[in-house]
Write a protein that holds these residues in place. Structure first.
Motif, PDB file in Angstrom:
ATOM      1  N   GLU A 175       0.819  -1.209   0.000  1.00 32.34           N
ATOM      2  CA  GLU A 175       0.000   0.000   0.000  1.00 32.34           C
ATOM      3  C   GLU A 175       0.855   1.262   0.000  1.00 32.34           C
ATOM      4  N   ALA A 176       1.976   1.249   0.747  1.00 36.24           N
ATOM      5  CA  ALA A 176       2.815   2.445   0.835  1.00 36.24           C
ATOM      6  C   ALA A 176       3.375   2.836  -0.532  1.00 36.24           C
ATOM      7  N   ALA A 177       3.740   1.842  -1.336  1.00 29.44           N
ATOM      8  CA  ALA A 177       4.304   2.106  -2.662  1.00 29.44           C
ATOM      9  C   ALA A 177       3.249   2.041  -3.766  1.00 29.44           C
ATOM     10  N   ARG A 178       1.983   1.885  -3.389  1.00 33.88           N
ATOM     11  CA  ARG A 178       0.852   1.893  -4.325  1.00 33.88           C
ATOM     12  C   ARG A 178       1.052   0.885  -5.465  1.00 33.88           C
ATOM     13  N   ILE A 179       1.301  -0.350  -5.083  1.00 35.70           N
ATOM     14  CA  ILE A 179       1.580  -1.401  -6.068  1.00 35.70           C
ATOM     15  C   ILE A 179       0.333  -1.796  -6.842  1.00 35.70           C
ATOM     16  N   ARG A 180      -0.809  -1.763  -6.189  1.00 33.74           N
ATOM     17  CA  ARG A 180      -2.020  -2.296  -6.834  1.00 33.74           C
ATOM     18  C   ARG A 180      -2.312  -1.608  -8.161  1.00 33.74           C
ATOM     19  N   GLY A 181      -2.095  -0.315  -8.227  1.00 30.22           N
ATOM     20  CA  GLY A 181      -2.382   0.419  -9.459  1.00 30.22           C
ATOM     21  C   GLY A 181      -1.485   0.043 -10.624  1.00 30.22           C
ATOM     22  N   ARG A 182      -0.429  -0.713 -10.360  1.00 27.39           N
ATOM     23  CA  ARG A 182       0.490  -1.120 -11.408  1.00 27.39           C
ATOM     24  C   ARG A 182       0.194  -2.519 -11.945  1.00 27.39           C
TER      25      ARG A 182
ATOM     26  N   GLY B  94      15.291  -4.553   3.937  1.00 26.47           N
ATOM     27  CA  GLY B  94      14.966  -3.519   2.964  1.00 26.47           C
ATOM     28  C   GLY B  94      13.739  -2.759   3.413  1.00 26.47           C
ATOM     29  N   GLY B  95      13.461  -1.671   2.752  1.00 25.51           N
ATOM     30  CA  GLY B  95      12.317  -0.857   3.125  1.00 25.51           C
ATOM     31  C   GLY B  95      10.998  -1.548   2.888  1.00 25.51           C
ATOM     32  N   GLY B  96      10.052  -1.331   3.779  1.00 23.74           N
ATOM     33  CA  GLY B  96       8.702  -1.815   3.556  1.00 23.74           C
ATOM     34  C   GLY B  96       8.322  -3.092   4.251  1.00 23.74           C
ATOM     35  N   ASP B  97       9.217  -3.660   5.059  1.00 23.83           N
ATOM     36  CA  ASP B  97       8.882  -4.869   5.804  1.00 23.83           C
ATOM     37  C   ASP B  97       8.375  -4.466   7.188  1.00 23.83           C
ATOM     38  N   TRP B  98       7.142  -4.876   7.512  1.00 26.15           N
ATOM     39  CA  TRP B  98       6.592  -4.600   8.839  1.00 26.15           C
ATOM     40  C   TRP B  98       6.114  -5.875   9.528  1.00 26.15           C
ATOM     41  N   SER B  99       6.606  -7.009   9.079  1.00 25.35           N
ATOM     42  CA  SER B  99       6.219  -8.264   9.722  1.00 25.35           C
ATOM     43  C   SER B  99       6.762  -8.317  11.141  1.00 25.35           C
TER      44      SER B  99
ATOM     45  N   TYR C 297      13.199   3.751   5.724  1.00 28.53           N
ATOM     46  CA  TYR C 297      12.314   3.921   6.872  1.00 28.53           C
ATOM     47  C   TYR C 297      12.329   5.352   7.388  1.00 28.53           C
ATOM     48  N   LEU C 298      13.467   6.024   7.307  1.00 30.69           N
ATOM     49  CA  LEU C 298      13.515   7.433   7.706  1.00 30.69           C
ATOM     50  C   LEU C 298      12.623   8.271   6.780  1.00 30.69           C
ATOM     51  N   SER C 299      12.636   7.956   5.490  1.00 33.22           N
ATOM     52  CA  SER C 299      11.753   8.658   4.548  1.00 33.22           C
ATOM     53  C   SER C 299      10.294   8.399   4.879  1.00 33.22           C
ATOM     54  N   PHE C 300       9.981   7.165   5.236  1.00 29.58           N
ATOM     55  CA  PHE C 300       8.600   6.837   5.599  1.00 29.58           C
ATOM     56  C   PHE C 300       8.176   7.601   6.856  1.00 29.58           C
ATOM     57  N   GLU C 301       9.060   7.673   7.839  1.00 32.18           N
ATOM     58  CA  GLU C 301       8.749   8.399   9.069  1.00 32.18           C
ATOM     59  C   GLU C 301       8.501   9.875   8.808  1.00 32.18           C
ATOM     60  N   GLN C 302       9.102  10.405   7.754  1.00 34.57           N
ATOM     61  CA  GLN C 302       8.920  11.809   7.397  1.00 34.57           C
ATOM     62  C   GLN C 302       7.662  12.039   6.573  1.00 34.57           C
ATOM     63  N   GLY C 303       6.934  10.963   6.275  1.00 35.57           N
ATOM     64  CA  GLY C 303       5.690  11.081   5.522  1.00 35.57           C
ATOM     65  C   GLY C 303       5.879  11.287   4.033  1.00 35.57           C
TER      66      GLY C 303
ATOM     67  N   ASP D  17       6.412  10.339  -0.045  1.00 38.80           N
ATOM     68  CA  ASP D  17       5.813   9.397  -0.991  1.00 38.80           C
ATOM     69  C   ASP D  17       6.779   8.241  -1.176  1.00 38.80           C
ATOM     70  N   MET D  18       6.344   7.015  -0.875  1.00 37.79           N
ATOM     71  CA  MET D  18       7.260   5.887  -0.886  1.00 37.79           C
ATOM     72  C   MET D  18       7.442   5.241  -2.256  1.00 37.79           C
ATOM     73  N   THR D  19       6.593   5.553  -3.212  1.00 37.45           N
ATOM     74  CA  THR D  19       6.820   5.021  -4.555  1.00 37.45           C
ATOM     75  C   THR D  19       8.138   5.534  -5.119  1.00 37.45           C
ATOM     76  N   PRO D  20       8.401   6.842  -5.096  1.00 37.22           N
ATOM     77  CA  PRO D  20       9.718   7.307  -5.550  1.00 37.22           C
ATOM     78  C   PRO D  20      10.863   6.729  -4.739  1.00 37.22           C
TER      79      PRO D  20
END
Length: 374
Positions: free
Chosen positions: A53-60, A201-206, A337-343, A345-348
């Motif tokens: 969801e953070a990288a908006r994969i579904r739309g691709r 890597g970025g995006g793992d929240w398990s 993760y630092l970029s994510f914490e700053q809010g 856009d995670m796709t870029p």
């Protein structure tokens, strides 16, 4: 190979199970960037937040199916609708500690789910390349100092590891019984398995993942609890094994070589494995703050203390090799993760890592792939 990977996957129909997970979401993004038509089949994302969801994969995606690999009828129907050229099977219960809590479900998802996928491919009867992703923990762990090779014994102390060993046996059985490599001219279905090291890597929240534990505690200003500081693992950035899966599938698409239909290890080079404590220290340095505490206990469920993979086969026979050091992998992970914490856009942010990895790996992504030049 006569083409780079982007040329090979452009316009191909690719079926990815587990596409909402950590590795699956990165793989789906990468394939879509290369111009592939990606169909995803997976449960809804379990973690919140999550990279899908953070990288908006579904739309691709060309198609998105929220379904269970234990549901054979649904899986077979979705595979038939896709008519894939390539199948990547990543759907799994992927956590060791969770396997102690839910052993029956772990075996059902990881073994029967794999059998369902292979049976659906058999029923489809269409020539395609299939890469089944298992784990470095599929080996019978003897706490040996040298890396496990693809010909070493399978096993598993905990339910997760045992289920991955069993999945490998199922893959070998289907390959020998129905998709024999020496009969590719008759059936055209190429089946390989891939065993990767510990990915970060970025995006793992398990839950029960060391990077996730670090990020959550650092966010709260609390020391990071480390349950197995001396355990050694073959750490690698998530893009490293994914590049191996892509290269393996591409080689199968380019030519029917029976040798490709086998098991493959994808991990760091010797000397890049680290104890958990050293990984934590690198991450805290990249984060810029924080501390950690040794929370090891004799009461914890059994986990392997030493695990290394030998990747000679992939290097010499595929022309694959890891491109980022463990320090680079940790730095890029912390930066994500630092970029994510700053809010942000995670796709870029994801695309930055993809482009950087491709630039570091020009023999696969920027000009014809020649194993001898890798």
């Amino acid at each position: 190979m006569s083409k780079c990977l982007s040329d090979i996957f452009r316009g191909r129909k690719v079926f990815v199970t587990g596409h909402t997970g950590f590795k699956g979401s990165w793989l789906s993004l990468w394939l879509s960037q290369m111009g592939a038509s990606v169909t995803g089949y997976s449960l809804a994302p379990e973690a919140e937040p999550n990279n899908f969801e953070a990288a908006r994969i579904r739309g691709r995606l060309a198609a998105h199916h929220e379904a269970d690999v234990r549901d054979y009828s649904r899986l077979a129907d979705c595979l038939r609708a896709c008519q894939p050229d390539v199948v990547f099977h990543l759907a799994a219960q992927a956590l060791v500690r969770e396997s102690y809590r839910t052993p029956a479900e772990t075996f059902a998802v990881n073994v029967q789910g794999t059998v369902n996928l292979l049976e659906a491919v058999r029923a489809l009867g269409k020539p395609c390349a299939v890469v089944v992703v298992t784990s470095d923990k599929c080996y019978e762990n003897r706490e040996q100092t040298w890396g496990y090779r693809e010909c070493d014994a399978l096993g598993g102390h905990d339910p997760y590891s045992a289920s991955k060993g069993a999945a490998e046996i199922a893959v070998a059985s289907y390959r020998n019984s129905f998709f024999h490599p020496e009969k590719l001219d008759q059936h055209g279905i190429q089946v390989a398995s891939a065993r990767a090291g510990n990915v970060i890597g970025g995006g793992d929240w398990s839950r029960d993942r060391i990077v996730v534990d670090m990020v959550r505690n650092l966010r709260e200003g609390a020391p990071v609890p480390v349950r197995s500081p001396r355990s050694v693992r073959p750490w690698q950035h998530v893009l490293e094994p994914l590049s191996g899966y892509l290269l393996l599938a591409a080689r199968m698409l380019e030519g029917r070589d029976p040798r490709l239909c086998s098991a493959w290890n994808f991990g760091p080079l010797p000397g890049e494995e680290l104890p958990v404590a050293e990984l934590v220290k690198l991450f805290l340095a990249a984060w810029g703050s924080g501390d950690w505490q040794d929370k090891s206990t004799n009461q914890a469920p059994h986990e392997a203390g030493l695990l290394r993979l030998a990747v000679d086969k992939a290097i010499w026979e595929l022309g694959w090799r890891p491109r980022w050091s463990v320090r680079e992998a940790v730095t890029r992970t912390a930066r994500w993760y630092l970029s994510f914490e700053q809010g942000l856009d995670m796709t870029p942010a994801c695309l930055v890592d993809l482009r950087a990895y491709e630039a570091a790996n020009p023999t696969q992504f920027q000009k014809p792939v020649n194993p001898l030049a890798a």
